[in-house]
Design a protein around this motif. Structure first.
Motif, short mmCIF file in Angstrom:
data_model
loop_
_atom_site.label_atom_id
_atom_site.label_comp_id
_atom_site.label_asym_id
_atom_site.label_seq_id
_atom_site.Cartn_x
_atom_site.Cartn_y
_atom_site.Cartn_z
N LEU A 64 76.76 30.54 86.37
CA LEU A 64 78.06 31.20 86.33
C LEU A 64 78.24 32.17 87.49
O LEU A 64 77.34 32.97 87.79
CB LEU A 64 78.21 31.97 85.02
CG LEU A 64 78.53 31.17 83.76
CD1 LEU A 64 78.44 32.06 82.52
CD2 LEU A 64 79.91 30.52 83.85
N VAL A 65 79.40 32.11 88.14
CA VAL A 65 79.77 33.06 89.20
C VAL A 65 81.25 33.38 89.03
O VAL A 65 81.92 32.85 88.16
CB VAL A 65 79.50 32.50 90.62
CG1 VAL A 65 78.02 32.31 90.86
CG2 VAL A 65 80.25 31.18 90.82
N ALA A 66 81.77 34.27 89.90
CA ALA A 66 83.19 34.67 89.87
C ALA A 66 83.59 35.11 88.46
O ALA A 66 84.61 34.69 87.91
CB ALA A 66 84.07 33.53 90.35
N CYS A 67 82.76 35.95 87.87
CA CYS A 67 83.01 36.41 86.51
C CYS A 67 82.32 37.76 86.29
O CYS A 67 81.58 38.26 87.15
CB CYS A 67 82.48 35.39 85.49
SG CYS A 67 80.69 35.16 85.56
N ALA A 68 82.57 38.33 85.14
CA ALA A 68 81.88 39.55 84.71
C ALA A 68 81.53 39.39 83.24
O ALA A 68 82.31 38.83 82.46
CB ALA A 68 82.76 40.77 84.93
N TYR A 69 80.36 39.87 82.86
CA TYR A 69 79.96 39.80 81.45
C TYR A 69 78.95 40.90 81.16
O TYR A 69 78.36 41.49 82.08
CB TYR A 69 79.37 38.43 81.10
CG TYR A 69 78.19 37.98 81.92
CD1 TYR A 69 76.89 38.37 81.58
CD2 TYR A 69 78.36 37.16 83.02
CE1 TYR A 69 75.80 37.94 82.33
CE2 TYR A 69 77.29 36.74 83.78
CZ TYR A 69 76.00 37.13 83.43
OH TYR A 69 74.93 36.71 84.19
N GLY A 70 78.78 41.19 79.90
CA GLY A 70 77.84 42.24 79.52
C GLY A 70 77.57 42.22 78.03
O GLY A 70 78.24 41.52 77.27
N PHE A 71 76.61 43.03 77.61
CA PHE A 71 76.25 43.12 76.20
C PHE A 71 75.63 44.48 75.92
O PHE A 71 75.26 45.23 76.83
CB PHE A 71 75.30 41.98 75.81
CG PHE A 71 74.12 41.80 76.72
CD1 PHE A 71 72.93 42.48 76.50
CD2 PHE A 71 74.19 40.93 77.80
CE1 PHE A 71 71.85 42.31 77.34
CE2 PHE A 71 73.11 40.75 78.65
CZ PHE A 71 71.93 41.44 78.42
N HIS A 72 75.52 44.81 74.63
CA HIS A 72 75.07 46.13 74.20
C HIS A 72 73.89 45.97 73.24
O HIS A 72 73.98 45.27 72.23
CB HIS A 72 76.21 46.88 73.52
CG HIS A 72 77.49 46.85 74.31
ND1 HIS A 72 77.64 47.53 75.50
CD2 HIS A 72 78.66 46.19 74.10
CE1 HIS A 72 78.85 47.31 75.98
NE2 HIS A 72 79.49 46.49 75.15
N VAL A 73 72.78 46.61 73.57
CA VAL A 73 71.53 46.44 72.84
C VAL A 73 71.14 47.74 72.15
O VAL A 73 70.94 48.77 72.82
CB VAL A 73 70.39 46.01 73.79
CG1 VAL A 73 69.12 45.74 73.00
CG2 VAL A 73 70.80 44.80 74.62
N PRO A 74 71.01 47.77 70.82
CA PRO A 74 70.51 48.98 70.15
C PRO A 74 69.00 49.11 70.33
O PRO A 74 68.25 48.16 70.13
CB PRO A 74 70.88 48.73 68.68
CG PRO A 74 70.91 47.24 68.54
CD PRO A 74 71.36 46.69 69.88
N LEU A 75 68.57 50.30 70.73
CA LEU A 75 67.15 50.55 70.95
C LEU A 75 66.77 51.90 70.33
O LEU A 75 67.64 52.67 69.93
CB LEU A 75 66.81 50.58 72.45
CG LEU A 75 66.97 49.27 73.24
CD1 LEU A 75 66.74 49.52 74.72
CD2 LEU A 75 66.02 48.19 72.73
N ILE A 76 65.48 52.18 70.29
CA ILE A 76 64.98 53.46 69.82
C ILE A 76 64.38 54.23 71.00
O ILE A 76 63.54 53.70 71.73
CB ILE A 76 63.91 53.28 68.73
CG1 ILE A 76 64.50 52.57 67.50
CG2 ILE A 76 63.31 54.63 68.32
CD1 ILE A 76 65.59 53.36 66.81
N LEU A 77 64.84 55.45 71.19
CA LEU A 77 64.28 56.35 72.19
C LEU A 77 63.29 57.26 71.48
O LEU A 77 63.63 57.95 70.51
CB LEU A 77 65.39 57.17 72.85
CG LEU A 77 64.95 58.14 73.95
CD1 LEU A 77 64.50 57.38 75.19
CD2 LEU A 77 66.07 59.12 74.28
N VAL A 78 62.04 57.26 71.96
CA VAL A 78 60.99 58.06 71.35
C VAL A 78 60.77 59.32 72.20
O VAL A 78 60.39 59.22 73.37
CB VAL A 78 59.68 57.27 71.23
CG1 VAL A 78 58.60 58.11 70.57
CG2 VAL A 78 59.92 55.98 70.44
#
Length: 208
Positions: A64-78
């Motif tokens: 894939l090119v000429a596009c934008a995408y993203g995602f959101h990941v829940p994590l734990i900060l210690v």
């Protein structure tokens, strides 16, 4: 299987999508077409997808090119005296200018890092972790002592897990030693996590 809310946008429109980790690969379905990737900057249509179903996408070397995408990941900060939930936001822009931005958000934290040259996920993550306060770490594979980036490709290689060969991984402190140790018992994605997580401390993947 782990799932993360996200988005996809190109000249033909935008939509909310769900990215998933399926074993050692990413997967996402966009406009009814399934794409997979070993690395999140290189999504390819599933093998056997009819050409007519790809007519609304731009592809280069089948990615894939000429596009934008993203995602959101829940994590734990210690932290030294507590843990807190944070969100790792990952945003790829593969349009006229290629950029990758990773951002770490919580009520008490807002950090970001970019790779605007090669859009290497590992490079951006390494810059993000370098901003964390001392004695603070994120609980995910990229921050684990038993992980490693494929040594032949700098900060753009596949990510491996050596949790079943901990002594050998601990002894492989140089680029040359890691090359002799590769391939790993299993491949994982940087944003994945398991119960055997051990902070890598000051170990910097750049050193490999």
């Amino acid at each position: 299987m782990k799932r993360f809310p996200g988005y996809y946008r190109d000249i033909n429109g935008s939509e909310s999508v769900v990215f998933a980790l399926e074993g050692s690969a990413y997967a996402v379905t966009i406009r009814g077409v399934r794409f997979t990737a070993r690395q999140p900057e290189d999504f390819e249509p599933e093998e056997g997808t009819p050409e007519e179903r790809l007519s609304t996408f731009s592809l280069a070397t089948n990615s894939l090119v000429a596009c934008a995408y993203g995602f959101h990941v829940p994590l734990i900060l210690v932290c030294p005296d507590h843990t807190e939930e944070v969100i790792l936001s990952v945003a790829f822009c593969l349009e006229a200018t290629h950029t990758l931005t990773v951002r770490l958000l919580s009520p008490s934290l807002d950090l970001s890092a970019q790779d605007d040259k090669d859009t290497y996920f590992d490079a951006a993550l390494e810059r993000l972790l370098a901003q964390l306060p001392l004695q603070t770490h994120l609980r995910f594979c990229f921050g684990c002592r038993w992980g490693a980036i494929e040594p032949c490709y700098g900060l753009n290689g596949n990510f491996g897990c050596f949790r079943t060969r901990k002594a050998e991984r601990e002894a492989a402190q140089s680029h040359k030693a890691l090359m002799h140790l590769w391939p790993p018992p299993e491949h994982r994605q940087e944003i994945d996590r398991c119960e055997e997580f051990t902070p890598r401390g000051n170990r910097n993947w750049q050193a490999h």
